[in-house]
Design an enzyme around this catalytic site. Structure first.
Site, PDB file in Angstrom:
ATOM      1  N   ARG A 147       0.822  -1.225   0.000  1.00 46.18           N
ATOM      2  CA  ARG A 147       0.000   0.000   0.000  1.00 46.18           C
ATOM      3  C   ARG A 147       0.853   1.271   0.000  1.00 46.18           C
ATOM      4  NH1 ARG A 147      -3.772  -0.105   4.891  1.00 46.18           N
ATOM      5  NH2 ARG A 147      -1.981  -1.117   5.841  1.00 46.18           N
ATOM      6  N   LEU A 178       1.261   3.466  -2.312  1.00 44.03           N
ATOM      7  CA  LEU A 178       0.601   4.635  -2.893  1.00 44.03           C
ATOM      8  C   LEU A 178      -0.342   5.292  -1.894  1.00 44.03           C
ATOM      9  CD1 LEU A 178       0.293   6.375  -5.409  1.00 44.03           C
ATOM     10  CD2 LEU A 178      -1.618   4.914  -6.106  1.00 44.03           C
ATOM     11  N   LYS A 203     -20.212   3.946  -7.599  1.00 41.86           N
ATOM     12  CA  LYS A 203     -19.600   2.635  -7.792  1.00 41.86           C
ATOM     13  C   LYS A 203     -19.324   2.346  -9.265  1.00 41.86           C
ATOM     14  CE  LYS A 203     -19.587   1.360  -3.465  1.00 41.86           C
ATOM     15  NZ  LYS A 203     -20.360   0.260  -2.918  1.00 41.86           N
ATOM     16  N   GLU A 212     -17.439   2.421  17.309  1.00 39.72           N
ATOM     17  CA  GLU A 212     -16.802   1.293  16.609  1.00 39.72           C
ATOM     18  C   GLU A 212     -15.284   1.303  16.713  1.00 39.72           C
ATOM     19  OE1 GLU A 212     -18.393   0.850  12.636  1.00 39.72           O
ATOM     20  OE2 GLU A 212     -20.392   1.452  13.272  1.00 39.72           O
ATOM     21  N   ARG A 261      -8.195   4.918  -0.192  1.00 41.33           N
ATOM     22  CA  ARG A 261      -8.942   4.000   0.660  1.00 41.33           C
ATOM     23  C   ARG A 261      -8.766   2.577   0.150  1.00 41.33           C
ATOM     24  NH1 ARG A 261     -11.104   1.978   5.267  1.00 41.33           N
ATOM     25  NH2 ARG A 261     -13.259   1.304   5.064  1.00 41.33           N
ATOM     26  N   CYS A 262      -8.162   1.727   0.977  1.00 43.65           N
ATOM     27  CA  CYS A 262      -7.983   0.321   0.636  1.00 43.65           C
ATOM     28  C   CYS A 262      -8.744  -0.543   1.635  1.00 43.65           C
ATOM     29  CB  CYS A 262      -6.508  -0.063   0.668  1.00 43.65           C
ATOM     30  SG  CYS A 262      -5.482   0.850  -0.501  1.00 43.65           S
ATOM     31  N   HIS A 312     -28.468   1.651   5.950  1.00 40.18           N
ATOM     32  CA  HIS A 312     -27.716   2.738   5.308  1.00 40.18           C
ATOM     33  C   HIS A 312     -27.236   2.286   3.941  1.00 40.18           C
ATOM     34  CE1 HIS A 312     -24.968   5.972   4.502  1.00 40.18           C
ATOM     35  NE2 HIS A 312     -23.982   5.114   4.366  1.00 40.18           N
ATOM     36  N   HIS A 319     -16.417  11.907   2.508  1.00 39.76           N
ATOM     37  CA  HIS A 319     -15.269  11.446   1.720  1.00 39.76           C
ATOM     38  C   HIS A 319     -14.348  12.592   1.333  1.00 39.76           C
ATOM     39  CE1 HIS A 319     -18.271   8.221   1.229  1.00 39.76           C
ATOM     40  NE2 HIS A 319     -17.216   7.437   1.273  1.00 39.76           N
TER      41      HIS A 319
END
Length: 783
Positions: free
Chosen positions: A15, A17, A118, A498, A529-530, A655, A708
């Site tokens: 990861r 990047l 998406k 959480e 975001r991975c 959601h 985001h």
């Protein structure tokens, strides 16, 4: 026979990047440092594929954020609000690029990000192009050309990859009324021709043009546009070998169209749609090569060489053997990088690891298939085939895959498992009396920022640096602080934050039977975001409660309601690598029964509001509309299995984010959640139109700020968005909340944004002129 690859993961095997991009955004590294990380990843990817024997290695499949955004920058489709960044020569091009993706709030500028949604039916997100009537395009970024030349200087002759003009336009949105974006093709196409001409002049022999919309239902206008575009490309670049790539589904009724295009090769996905091969072979002309997508680019199971070789043989018998290309089904963007890298995946059992293949292993599978198909029956190849078939047989016969108790529970399912006791109207009255919430109740979607310290605690627990008791005490304090802070700012429905969870799917998968996890099986979801999807290898069951401990603890700290937070069965399915030996619907039912047990445990523990997130429900839609009903029937049923085992007084939330709801709104209503929260801020509440037109009966929380983006909206912006919502949805139905969970945001911006959000709700209540008592006693008859 040639081998090729459609695209390789761009995040780096560790990861790199992600880490470099986030460091650049925080101004911890220079632009030069970030660009060097990108160059290092590209070189590593090219060499790896070269060593594996891939004949046509892709370039321009690398991206610092998203390949669709790359094309928007390439063709100069830059919305006017970014004009000042474009004209300021002091800001590098990459800052404009990131501003389009993430928004920009510094140097006296305050610019919202472009919309994100998406990528077809995957969990990858792309930045949606914005189009205006009569929009002009120009070659703005030469990234595709530069990366081809970069590889060439390194001694690697690549096949540049670009998103096709038709799919690019169809992936975008009209930002003005009165025109169709496909009408912009004549303005756009000259830029494509300029790009392709420059590539040809620079020595490119093959170019891959991705047209995934060929697997979609197309109008006559769109079909004519495709034919026109590729005729023009052929005229402009007659010597360039163009490979048109479609994937994720069958070409279906577009087979004759795709076969008639003046291209050198056509790629088809034989993992998702092996049944299309026969019709494609009948239709494809003698001067067109055929690329067989045989290795699954979207899952992690080893290729069954026997099945793939049978498909190759079928193509060879159709006398196209000299025109065959062998490849993965789609870009390997959706696969983890490397299963065998040193120190990787040491926690996987030898048995399960032997069933898997990540991106690096998949390019080798492509190479092996070519050698086997060419009949190279030397000892090494025979061993490769024998080992492959042994692994396939091992998975088929493994005892750990099958659980008779789970199968029996599925057999006992009937319609009673998917019905609430009363209709929503009756439940709503009971819940209003039970919960006593104000008008425009405020809440968050669930997660709060996972700080470096919180992530470190989890890592220290795994390494044994912290004991379980020490870890629990730290999480307790973090939860207590979050509850107190939510009370202080005046949120109406609280969440526990959480802090104990690593990921909304991984956390549950770790506690369910039938799942296994990787250490470095990361794939890109969007930007930096991975995610690390679980692997579902066998029958799913819940051995014990998963969330009750921390939810009940949080509830004990406050008199306000704390939501139980669960991930729904469809999302767990969609965001996992799923077993391929039974129907996905059967696996989803198993997960639904496990979540149902968890919901009942939370209710029995006194939790009055339980949220079951299903952000991936629409993502799972088949690309062809004719297949939607079958999927939606079992997907909605699985949500209802998970959610309907409670009393009327228990309020069930769900959601969904980054979804278009117009065409599936009746199925959203059929889920019968008491409250649905959705992404709405980037689309400026456009998504609510579907709910309004359908006269959606249940309650809705349209997101009022985009989580985001690091940009913090003003209170007035949130009020204005809610006023738009109020214009189409009744006050009684509306909640106030962010677009999504806040896990990836920082505390400073989170606190400021949520404080403004709560104040916006108070302003709405004041402006509406209703108080709590009049709402709960008199609003029952409000239409």
């Amino acid at each position: 026979m040639l081998t090729h690859n459609l695209g390789y993961p761009r995040i780096g095997s560790k990861r790199q990047l992600k880490k470099a991009s986030e460091a650049y955004w925080k101004e911890k590294i220079s632009l030069h440092d970030l660009l060097q990380v990108g160059a290092d990843i590209r070189l590593q990817n090219w060499k790896l594929q070269q060593e594996a024997g891939i004949d046509l290695i892709p370039s321009n499949d690398f991206s610092f954020y998203d390949q669709v955004l790359d094309m928007s920058l390439t063709v100069g489709a830059i919305p006017e609000r970014y004009h000042e960044i474009v004209t300021d020569q002091k800001r590098p091009e990459l800052d404009l690029y990131f501003a389009m993706a993430r928004g920009y709030q510094k140097d006296g500028l305050d610019i919202i990000a472009m919309e994100m949604t998406k990528w077809f039916d995957t969990n990858y997100h792309y930045i949606v192009p914005e189009f205006k009537k009569d929009q002009k395009f120009k070659l703005f970024s030469t990234k595709v050309l530069e990366e081809f030349k970069e590889a060439k200087r390194l001694g690697i002759h690549t096949k540049p990859v670009i998103l096709g003009p038709i799919s690019y336009l169809l992936l975008g949105k009209e930002k003005e009324e009165g025109f169709s974006r496909i009408s912009l093709l004549k303005n756009l196409l000259p830029v494509y021709l300029e790009i392709l001409t420059k590539l040809e002049n620079s020595g490119a022999t093959w170019v891959q043009i991705d047209e995934p919309y060929l697997a979609m239902d197309l109008s006559n206008e769109q079909k004519e546009a495709i034919q026109y575009a590729y005729n023009e490309i052929k005229k402009a670049c007659p010597s360039l070998k163009v490979l048109i790539a479609s994937y994720f589904d069958t070409l279906g009724d577009n087979i004759s169209l795709a076969s008639s295009l003046p291209a050198c090769a056509l790629h088809i996905d034989l993992v998702r749609a092996p049944e299309q091969l026969e019709k494609v072979l009948e239709s494809i002309p003698k001067n067109m090569s055929l690329s067989l997508g045989l290795v699954d680019g979207r899952n992690i199971w080893k290729n069954d060489f026997k099945n793939s070789l049978a498909l190759i043989e079928k193509a060879k018998k159709a006398k196209v053997s000299e025109r065959l290309l062998i490849s993965p089904s789609c870009s390997l963007l959706h696969s983890p990088c490397d299963l065998e890298e040193e120190h990787n995946e040491t926690d996987l059992t030898t048995e399960i690891k032997n069933w898997l293949a990540f991106a690096k292993q998949k390019v080798w599978e492509v190479s092996h298939l070519k050698n086997l198909a060419l009949g190279k029956e030397d000892k090494a190849n025979l061993t490769i085939l024998s080992d492959n078939q042994a692994a396939i047989q091992s998975k088929t016969n493994a005892q750990i895959v099958h659980n008779p108790k789970v199968q029996k529970a599925i057999d006992l399912l009937d319609s009673g498992y998917s019905q609430r006791k009363s209709a929503f109207g009756d439940r709503q009255k009971v819940q209003e009396d039970n919960l006593k919430l104000p008008l425009f109740p405020t809440t968050t979607i669930g997660s709060f920022p996972q700080t470096k310290e919180v992530r470190q605690w989890r890592a220290h627990l795994k390494k044994g640096v912290l004991t379980q008791n020490q870890y629990d005490e730290l999480i307790s304090q973090e939860t207590k602080t979050a509850i107190q802070w939510q009370e202080d700012i005046g949120l109406d429905v609280l969440v526990h934050g959480e802090f104990e969870r690593n990921d909304m799917v991984e956390y549950f998968g770790e506690q369910l039977n039938g799942f296994v996890f990787t250490q470095n099986g990361w794939v890109q979801s969007y930007g930096s975001r991975c995610v690390k999807p679980p692997i579902i290898y066998g029958d799913v069951s819940r051995p014990q409660a998963m969330t009750q401990k921390w939810t009940s603890y949080a509830q004990s700290l406050t008199d306000k309601n704390v939501k139980g937070m669960l991930t729904g069965p469809v999302t767990i399915l969609q965001w996992s690598f799923v077993r391929n030996d039974q129907a996905r619907s059967a696996t989803c039912q198993q997960i639904a029964l496990a979540i149902r047990e968890e919901v009942k445990d939370l209710e029995n523990a006194g939790i009055k509001i339980i949220q079951i997130d299903e952000p991936a429900l629409r993502e799972g839609l088949p690309l062809r509309v004719s297949n939607w009903d079958e999927y939606l029937e079992w997907a909605v049923d699985c949500f209802r299995i998970a959610s309907t085992g409670v009393e009327d007084k228990t309020q069930i939330h769900t959601h969904m984010c980054y979804s278009e709801f117009n065409d599936i709104i009746k199925h959203i209503a059929a889920m019968d959640a008491d409250v649905i929260t959705i992404e709405c801020s980037r689309s400026q509440m456009e998504l609510l139109d579907a709910f309004a037109e359908f006269q959606y009966p249940n309650e809705i929380g349209p997101g009022v700020y985009d989580i985001h983006s690091p940009r913090i909206p003003t209170e007035d912006e949130m009020v204005q968005l809610m006023e738009k919502a109020k214009a189409v949805i009744s006050d009684r139905q509306l909640w106030v909340n962010p677009d999504c969970g806040l896990k990836t945001r920082g505390w400073k911006e989170t606190k400021e944004a949520l404080t403004r959000m709560v104040q916006a709700a108070k302003t709405l209540r004041k402006d509406t002129g209703l108080n709590i008592s009049s709402f709960t006693t008199n609003a029952v008859n409000t239409p």
